[in-house]
Design a protein around this motif. Structure first.
Motif: not given
Length: 190
Positions: A1-20
């Protein structure tokens, strides 16, 4: 059991301007996973959540161990980039996740939020949502990664810890991996 956790949140813009740039995002996520896979101490501590947004945000991958398989990020056929609703969803998600981990008697380190976008919000109220996110307890360490023709001033407001720019030759996977592993290895990041 892990007793120490680092939560990591990747928040990614997926709108048309990011399509490429979505292929670059997916390559970066694979590279990140490969780097943390090589270090068992680091990978055992990281929990990863992926939030995507355009006009509306969505938790594409709930918080779970970083090495658990994840599907690719897909672009949305929406022209808007509603930063405010993404920040609100992430704030609520972090609060829920931290509460859940603590209920399991797991020590939770200060979360890391890695924000990927061209930095071109379409909602004028986003700074208020960002302020609520950064005033929350726990306040995530904010890192921004810009792709394409970025608005550096906007990204600098978001990435209060660090800002990386793909146009400077920085690879997304390297920036994400170095930020997260550096944080895991720092004993003062709680």
């Amino acid at each position: 059991m892990v007793s120490d956790v680092l939560p990591c949140y990747v928040v990614c813009d997926v709108s048309l301007s990011m399509g490429a740039h979505i292929d670059e995002v997916n390559a970066g996520m694979r590279e990140f996973r490969g780097v943390v896979h090589a270090n068992r101490r680091v990978s055992a501590q990281i929990r990863l959540c992926v939030v995507v947004f355009a006009e509306r945000p969505l938790v594409a991958r709930p918080l779970r161990p970083v090495l658990d398989a994840a599907g690719p990020i897909s672009p949305h056929q929406e022209s808007g980039s509603a930063f405010g609703s993404a920040f609100t969803l992430v704030r609520n998600t972090i609060e829920h996740d931290v509460k859940s981990l603590k209920a399991q008697r797991i020590r939770v380190r200060r979360p890391v939020l890695f924000f990927i976008s061209d930095g071109r919000p379409t909602d004028p109220g986003w700074p208020a949502a960002l302020a609520r996110l950064t005033a929350a307890v726990p306040c995530p360490e904010m890192i921004a990664f810009g792709l394409g023709a970025v608005d550096q001033l906007v990204l600098a407001r978001i990435g209060t810890s660090r800002v990386f720019l793909g146009g400077d030759g920085v690879r997304l996977g390297v920036a994400l991996a170095s930020s997260v592993t550096r944080t895991v290895l720092r004993s003062d990041h709680v």
